[in-house]
Enzyme design. Structure first.
Site, short mmCIF file in Angstrom:
data_model
loop_
_atom_site.label_atom_id
_atom_site.label_comp_id
_atom_site.label_asym_id
_atom_site.label_seq_id
_atom_site.Cartn_x
_atom_site.Cartn_y
_atom_site.Cartn_z
N CYS A 112 -7.64 -10.87 1.58
CA CYS A 112 -7.59 -10.46 2.98
C CYS A 112 -7.71 -11.68 3.90
O CYS A 112 -8.69 -12.43 3.84
CB CYS A 112 -8.71 -9.47 3.28
N LYS A 121 -5.27 7.34 12.27
CA LYS A 121 -5.67 7.82 10.95
C LYS A 121 -6.16 9.27 11.02
O LYS A 121 -6.92 9.62 11.91
CB LYS A 121 -6.80 6.94 10.40
N ARG A 179 0.85 -1.20 0.00
CA ARG A 179 0.00 0.00 0.00
C ARG A 179 0.88 1.25 0.00
O ARG A 179 1.88 1.30 0.73
CB ARG A 179 -0.86 -0.03 1.25
N CYS A 197 -15.16 -3.47 0.90
CA CYS A 197 -13.73 -3.68 1.16
C CYS A 197 -13.23 -4.84 0.29
O CYS A 197 -14.00 -5.48 -0.39
CB CYS A 197 -13.51 -4.02 2.63
N LYS A 255 -3.15 1.49 15.18
CA LYS A 255 -3.07 2.38 14.02
C LYS A 255 -3.68 3.75 14.35
O LYS A 255 -4.49 3.89 15.29
CB LYS A 255 -3.80 1.75 12.85
N ARG A 263 -1.06 6.87 9.68
CA ARG A 263 -1.07 6.33 8.31
C ARG A 263 -1.34 7.44 7.30
O ARG A 263 -1.31 8.61 7.62
CB ARG A 263 -2.10 5.23 8.22
N CYS A 292 -15.60 -8.50 7.14
CA CYS A 292 -15.46 -8.79 8.58
C CYS A 292 -15.73 -7.49 9.34
O CYS A 292 -15.83 -6.43 8.74
CB CYS A 292 -14.07 -9.34 8.87
N CYS A 339 -13.15 -1.95 7.12
CA CYS A 339 -12.32 -1.12 6.24
C CYS A 339 -13.14 -0.21 5.33
O CYS A 339 -12.67 0.87 4.98
CB CYS A 339 -11.40 -1.99 5.40
S1 SF4 Z 1 -13.06 -5.20 6.53
FE1 SF4 Z 1 -12.21 -7.14 7.16
S2 SF4 Z 1 -12.44 -8.42 5.38
FE2 SF4 Z 1 -12.65 -6.37 4.67
S3 SF4 Z 1 -10.60 -5.81 4.02
FE3 SF4 Z 1 -10.89 -5.08 6.11
S4 SF4 Z 1 -10.04 -6.70 7.35
FE4 SF4 Z 1 -10.39 -7.58 5.33
#
Ligand code: SF4
Ligand SMILES: Cc1cc2nc3c(=O)[nH]c(=O)nc-3n(C[C@H](O)[C@H](O)[C@H](O)COP(=O)(O)O)c2cc1C
Length: 1428
Positions: free
Chosen positions: A1293, A1065, A905, A1287, A1063, A974, A1332, A1336
């Site tokens: 991931c 941000k 990244r 995401c 982290k 970040r 998940c 993100c």
């Molecule tokens: S929200 Fe969870 S599944 Fe989606 S990219 Fe982020 S860590 Fe991975």
């Protein structure tokens, strides 16, 4: 209808050992046998199934019994194959369903000398199936058993079949076999006395026919054994008083002769002494409705009883297309399946069209009406030859006419010039200019007097020179094994063939050994003179494109083998993609291109697969040419050697096992095996802990994954403890699945000698509904029950760990483990100390300012991975180790390590890149990554799929364009994200400067980044690269700090050696826009602008998205207002907030370490005070602001300086080329254009879209045309889609529990239909999805959000604020697509009808009480609906 027959036959088939083939109309439309034989090999009816059977027979054992279940029409189409000798010498039994009333299919087999049986009821079907196998074994030849729906007798129940084969089969003659089984070749089916007439009937018996015959006092005799046709047997059952015989065959196709008549008379003369008929008459029954039998029989008999009867009369309808409802339905289903396959295959065909939009000619073009002949490649080849002939004629005619010059057109000189030019072009095989052809035709039309012109005009269509393609596939009907491919190659003509293979990799083991499609490649390469490529569009789009272009250029035959695996025609593209990846990764479907005209053999064969493995090695070895090539081309051999990886792994494992055994010898206690199954690492950690403690207590203990424990050897173990967590919906984790399958499916496991115990890790609230309670710790409970059944003795009763217990799974674990030590007699051992687990804090402090052993790990070629500690440390360098989860199981089953690759990244302050920087990312994506670029939800670029040895070149490549990755991830500040703000250049420039200042100000000062990635030389460097980063004024620190004593050290003035707890941000927005989601980050800065000057910022702090399912101590939080700070001091305010978090954040629990928890724990005011204590100023009262939207502004806009900006919609930020949207190529072209000394830059948005910014008016038209050419200009999507975000999730991931980026677009499509109906197409609803709860894509601030729980299951959230100002709340737990649609569609409808003026969906849901509002993160888990 014939389900009963199928069932009866299936019983017999199951009792016979051998190979079973089931034919079906398409992949999606199964036959009635498919359910009976789930493991049977499926053959598609339109694909010459008997050719595959023939291939199988050629390589299988002589005495093997092969069964084929199929249809009459299929047998008919495959007749040519039966003349092969192999069917005359092998035991092949075909059970053929005849439901079309067309017994001409039966008689079509008359000259082939195979036994042909016909059964007409369930009982008969079972009996005749038995007979068929006895005959097949006795005669060693193919047997055909036709069965029809039983319509003249009631269905009888099926007898259970015992042995199929007669005991004394060897000693019996054929007729004795039939007798033993009670089968007569002919059977009288009605009861009449003193009949004078008899009907021998080869057709489907119906009650009406039997009744009509009886009424006419006529004997009705049914043919049961058609071949051999024993006239003597027939005569033997006909009473002496019968005078006339009618030979009636049922057929729906009209025939001018009667095969039955031929059969009868072929030997009647021999037996005439037995029975002398006065008349023998043949007739045909077509399709008769039930009420028509009586008159048909009566007329038939009237004819035969007349003085001079007429031969071959036909009764009923013939040549009717569809005879029964079921066959009609079947045909319709088949047509539907073919159309679906056609839609899937369009992925290739459309690309062909793109490569050659004007001259492409698909010779066997498909259209809905012509499934059949016209889509057959042989037909296409024929039409190609015809076209060629016609063109030759045109060439001769033109040539002669030019010489004679007899034209009478308005401009003969021009015409002759054009024709001459055409002749030259066509002879050179060049592209024909369409305009010239038009001119020629127009000129010829002006000649009304000579015949020369009209002769040429009659052939005008052949002026065009096309690139000719044949398509062979499931939808286009192919002929592979035999002539199609061979003809094409042998012709040497300039014709191309695209062969699409749809067999999924998973089905390969079932595949027939014969001529598989992918082997056509070898065949063609061996033949020579043919361009060959093997491609897979869902693996490499670019490679398909290259292959098509090369095939078209190649002056001779070309074959492109294209992979498109699907199980059903209705499969989603995601399934196809996953199947493709497995096949390509495993080497089953290698990607390559072969051009025989390239003289240097090592260059003529280009291997495009990035991973090569065993199958490919075998594939190459099968061909001398390629083996030689492999020997010659060191890169090929190297790759192949690398694939001996699994062997090397086995060796390694052996060495490890041996050293373990040695280690254990030193211990004296009883043995203990600890086997774990774990997806996320908890169960594995518990198992390792048990092992450590066991060793400490003197036990001979080993620990391993369950899948590494052999089920067969299990009875030899002494003490085993199983530790398994729970995945999916009560499923075993991946590394225990195989073991569990083994245990579950074994019937004779005797575990009486072992002692065992099971400990399970689960979450009693993971599936909170009552009906889902049984999923709680299901694998552990299931395993425990099975081991018990097999006689295992429990060391201690099953232990269950629950994430919901006060101490999580440890609560249950502590109780359970104590019992285990007691049972093993080691509970009183003293001094067993547990080493402290290594935490992230330990890792940071021990890393020497983020070095760890990263540099050494990069050198280690024995694995594609890096160490666990380095995996944490590389995050600070912007790098995540991942593995491709789509192929994880497959690789595991092959004994390979996961397909490790890295995500990299960029730190991209302000989210902008110059065209040159964009081009560098585009290049690196192709050369080092997986060919795609991801725009992240924090407005930066991310590349995926970079393998370890490409990491350094990739990072150096980025730095050569003044892009770095330092602190893009990790426990540091970040990337600083800012609003894209296309409307206002001046303000954007100011916030961009502030963003860069903050980013540089808070950048870690370690020199580790420079040292590991940039120092020294690398063979990947291009001239000038090093100078670029070495002379860069900002970015990663290059020199250590000089401290007292002249020592040079790394020094982190802001972070210290342990950096931050988690982290951090920061984002900046400019009202009324909120495209950065200002409330979602640790610090959100809202710019206060006066007269285009940014005076300062309202500072928000403590936002954060991450949480853990079912853990109420975790929650998303919207940031709190701290107050106004002037622009010149804002970076200092950010620094001090970061420092308070550094010192007060929770470093003991990473789930509680973010700033949001520190602020909530201390209280906003206390925290703020601590910050102010460090500042020499105070936060002022916040200034007024108004936020209106957090979505992007799509399309063109002009800023106040006159520059143009276009915001392109890049769905979920994935820049890639697809057939529909070649966006990556488009953006590259735009970057290339802008890079040529023009103004312009790229800006990224936090919603994952891309702006082409600062375009001057002079360049506008060109950019617009590029946007439109590459489908980037379209922003006319539904407002829901435009406001959506997902995401990455699968496959890269590691934390993903469910699909996200690959699934949300599909789900939105399903919702869009209803939105159209409710008139909501243009109403924005912010909808987000993540795989998940880490969040993100900031799902918790969306109006509708779906957060993954397990594959296919999501928590649904409602009630977020439209501008990102309010958190949403859980509405339903763990629901699947159907439920999601069932909930959302009616809610959208209700909103469309009941909303107040301008009311957004999230607000509406709150107002009408669908969901309670979440006013603060801490209360996120309160007020969740009971029915959730
Ligand atoms: S929200 Fe969870 S599944 Fe989606 S990219 Fe982020 S860590 Fe991975
Ligand atoms: C995707 C997923 C699905 C889960 N499904 C269940 C389940 O069906 N039943 C259950 O008891 N626990 C379930 N859990 C909870 C886990 O089993 C539990 O958190 C365990 O500690 C994880 O251990 P691991 O890290 O070894 O995989 C699930 C967890 C996840 C992440």
């Amino acid at each position: 209808m014939s389900v009963y027959q199928a069932e009866a036959i299936a019983q017999i088939v199951s009792a016979v050992e051998g190979t079973v083939y089931v034919t079906q109309p398409s992949k999606a439309v199964s036959s009635s046998f498919s359910t009976h034989f789930p493991d049977a090999q499926i053959l598609i009816e339109s694909n010459d199934p008997y050719s595959s059977v023939q291939n199988y027979l050629e390589s299988s054992p002589q005495d093997e019994i092969v069964t084929v279940t199929t249809t009459g029409a299929t047998v008919f189409k495959n007749l040519p194959f039966f003349s092969s000798k192999i069917f005359d010498s092998r035991r092949v039994v075909s059970h053929i369903e005849l439901d079309s009333f067309d017994f001409s299919i039966v008689t079509s087999l008359r000259d082939l000398n195979f036994p042909v049986l016909i059964s007409q009821s369930t009982a008969e079907a079972q009996l005749f199936a038995s007979l068929a196998y006895n005959l097949a074994v006795k005669l060693n030849k193919a047997i055909f058993h036709f069965y029809t729906p039983a319509t003249y007798k009631a269905e009888t129940s099926i007898k259970s079949s015992q042995g199929v084969f007669l005991k004394n089969l060897e000693d019996l003659e054929v007729d004795q076999i039939a007798k033993e089984l009670n089968v007569n070749a002919f059977e009288i089916v009605n009861k009449v006395s003193n009949a004078k007439d008899a009907i021998l009937y080869l057709g489907q018996l119906t009650k009406e026919l039997v009744d009509a015959s009886t009424k006419e006092n006529t004997l009705l005799i049914s043919v049961k054994v058609y071949q051999p046709f024993e006239v003597s047997s027939l005569l033997s059952i006909i009473p002496s008083n019968v005078e006339t015989l009618s030979l009636v065959q049922q057929s729906t196709t009209s025939t001018s002769f009667s095969p039955l008549l031929l059969d009868f008379f072929s030997s009647y003369s021999k037996y005439q002494s037995l029975k002398n008929f006065t008349k023998v008459v043949a007739a045909t029954f077509g399709y008769l409705q039930s009420d028509k039998y009586e008159s048909a029989v009566s007329n038939l008999l009237a004819n035969v009883r007349s003085a001079s009867p007429v031969q071959n009369l036909t009764f009923g309808k013939v040549n009717t297309e569809l005879t029964t409802k079921s066959s009609k339905a079947k045909l319709e289903e088949q047509a539907k399946a073919i159309s679906s396959a056609y839609v899937l295959e369009q992925a290739y065909v459309k690309l062909l069209q793109q490569v050659n939009p004007s001259n492409l000619h698909i010779l066997n073009e498909y259209n809905a009406e012509n499934i059949g002949l016209e889509t057959n490649p042989e037909f296409g080849y024929g039409s190609f030859l015809y076209n060629q002939e016609q063109q030759q004629e045109l060439i001769s005619l033109v040539f002669k006419s030019i010489q004679d010059n007899t034209f009478q057109t308005t401009n003969n000189t021009a015409l002759i010039e054009l024709l001459t030019k055409w002749l030259v072009q066509v002879r050179e095989g060049g592209v024909i200019d369409k305009k010239s052809v038009e001119e020629i035709v127009n000129l010829l039309k002006t000649d009304e007097t000579t015949s020369t012109s009209s002769d040429i005009l009659s052939l005008a269509e052949y002026f065009a020179v096309n690139t000719n393609w044949l398509v062979g596939s499931d939808a286009w009907a192919y002929d592979l094994g035999s002539s199609g491919v061979h003809n094409l190659i042998a012709s040497g003509k300039n014709i191309n063939m695209l062969v699409i293979d749809s067999e999924p990799y998973g089905e390969k083991s079932k595949s027939i050994n014969g001529f598989r499609k992918k082997d056509i490649g070898l065949y063609a390469m061996n033949y020579g003179g043919c361009y060959v490529a093997s491609v897979a569009i869902y693996s490499s789009y670019t490679q398909v494109l290259q292959a098509f272009i090369e095939a078209e250029k190649f002056n001779g035959p070309s074959i492109v083998l294209a992979y498109l695996p699907y199980n059903k025609e209705t499969d989603s593209t995601l399934t196809i993609l996953q199947e493709t990846k497995k096949a390509v990764d495993s080497g089953y479907w290698p990607l390559y291109r072969y051009d025989p005209t390239i003289e240097d053999e090592s260059k003529s064969f280009k291997l495009d697969s990035s991973n090569l493995r065993k199958q490919l090695q075998e594939f190459l070895e099968r061909d001398n040419r390629l083996t030689l090539l492999a020997a010659k081309d060191p890169s090929l051999s190297r790759n192949l050697i690398a694939n001996a990886g699994s062997e090397a792994k086995d060796k390694q494992k052996k060495i490890a096992d041996e050293s373990y055994a040695q280690l254990l010898q030193g211990l004296s206690g009883p043995p203990l095996t600890v086997a774990f199954a774990s997806d996320g690492g908890n169960a594995e950690a518990v198992a390792k802990k048990v092992n450590r403690q066991a060793l400490g207590r003197g036990l001979k203990s080993i620990v391993l994954a369950m899948d590494d424990l052999s089920v067969e050897d299990l009875p030899n173990e002494t003490n085993v403890v199983f530790i398994t967590s729970t995945s999916g919906q009560g499923e075993f984790p991946t590394n225990g699945k195989q073991f569990w399958d083994g245990v579950k499916n074994t019937t004779d496991l005797d575990l009486a000698a072992i002692k065992y115990s099971v400990f399970g890790l689960g979450d009693s609230q993971y599936w909170p509904r009552k009906e889902d309670k049984h999923y709680y710790n299901k694998p552990a409970k299931d395993l425990n029950a099975k081991l018990n059944i097999y006689g295992g003795v429990e060391l201690a009763e099953i232990g269950l760990g629950d994430d919901q217990d006060p101490d999580g799974y440890n609560t249950g674990f502590n109780d359970w483990i104590a019992k285990i030590w007691t049972a093993l007699g080691v509970d009183n051992v003293e001094g067993v100390e547990e080493p402290k687990p290594i935490t992230n804090e330990d890792m940071k402090i021990g890393s020497n300012f983020l070095r760890g052993t990263i540099a050494e790990g990069l050198q280690d070629q024995s694995t594609g991975a890096i160490s666990a500690v380095d995996q944490q440390l590389t995050k600070f360098h912007g790098i995540y180790m991942q593995d491709d989860r789509d192929i994880r199981d497959e690789r595991k089953s092959q004994g390979l390590e996961p397909a490790y690759a890295f995500m990299v990244r960029l730190r991209l302050p302000g989210g902008k890149a110059t065209p040159a920087q964009y081009l560098k990312m585009d290049e690196l994506a192709d050369v080092r990554g997986n060919g795609t670029i991801k725009l992240t939800t924090r407005a930066t670029f991310q590349l995926h799929g970079i393998v370890k040895h490409d990491l350094k070149p990739a990072i150096r490549g980025m730095n050569s364009a003044l892009l770095d990755t330092l602190a893009a991830c990790g426990d540091v500040n970040r990337n600083v994200m800012i609003s894209a703000l296309p409307q206002n250049a001046k303000v954007h420039a100011q916030i961009s400067d502030v963003g860069t200042l903050i980013s540089e100000h808070l950048l870690p000062q370690t020199t580790a980044y420079h040292e590991i990635w940039l120092q020294g030389e690398d063979e990947s460097d291009k001239p000038g690269d090093r100078e670029t980063w070495e002379t860069r004024k900002v970015g990663p620190t290059k020199k250590k700090t000089l401290v007292a004593g002249n020592a040079l050290v790394d020094y982190e003035p802001l972070y210290g050696p342990t950096y931050l707890p988690r982290k951090f941000k920061i984002v900046i927005t400019v009202p009324p826009f909120n495209d950065v989601d200002v409330y979602a980050h640790d610090i959100g800065l809202i710019a206060i602008v006066e007269d285009n000057i940014v005076t300062g910022f309202n500072l928000l702090a403590g936002g954060g998205m991450g949480s853990t399912h079912n853990n109420k101590k975790t929650y998303p939080r919207a940031a709190s207002m701290f107050g106004y700070v002037s622009k010149d001091k804002v970076h200092i305010a950010c620094e001090k907030i970061m420092l308070v978090q550094r010192d007060f954040g929770d470093r003991t629990n990473r789930k509680h370490a973010r700033l949001k928890y520190t602020i909530d724990d201390l209280g906003v005011e206390v925290f703020k005070q601590k910050v102010e204590d460090l500042l020499d100023f105070k936060f002022e009262e916040p200034r007024e602001f108004k936020i209106e939207s957090n979505v992007d502004y799509f399309g063109w806009t002009k800023d106040e300086l006159g520059f143009n900006h276009f915001t392109a919609f890049i769905e979920n930020g994935r820049i890639e080329d697809t057939v529909e949207l070649p966006q990556k190529t488009g953006l590259k072209k735009i970057a290339q254009y802008l890079n040529g000394g023009r103004s312009g830059e790229f800006r990224l948005t936090g919603n994952q879209h891309l702006l082409i910014s600062n375009v001057e008016d002079v360049d506008l038209d060109h950019i617009k045309s590029l946007l439109s050419e590459y489908k980037l200009s379209n922003t006319d999507f539904s407002a829901l889609r435009l406001s959506s975000a997902a995401c990455v999730a699968f496959p890269t991931c590691g934390l993903a529990m469910a699909e996200s980026e690959r699934y949300l677009p599909e789900l939105i499509t399903k919702l869009e239909e209803s939105l159209e109906d409710y008139g909501l197409r243009h109403d924005s609803i912010v909808m987000r999805m993540t795989g998940c709860p880490n969040g993100c894509a900031r799902p918790w601030l969306a109006e509708v959000a779906l957060v993954g729980k397990a594959l296919g299951a999501y928590n649904l959230m409602l009630g977020g604020g439209h501008h990102g100002e309010r958190l949403n709340k859980i509405y339903r737990y763990s629901i699947k697509e159907d439920e999601i649609l069932d909930i959302l569609k009616p809610l959208f409808k209700r909103w469309s009808l009941e909303r107040e003026d301008g009311e957004h969906f999230g607000d509406f849901c709150v107002r009408v009480g669908v969901i309670k509002p979440t006013l603060e993160g801490r209360y996120f888990h309160d007020d969740i609906p009971e029915e959730a």
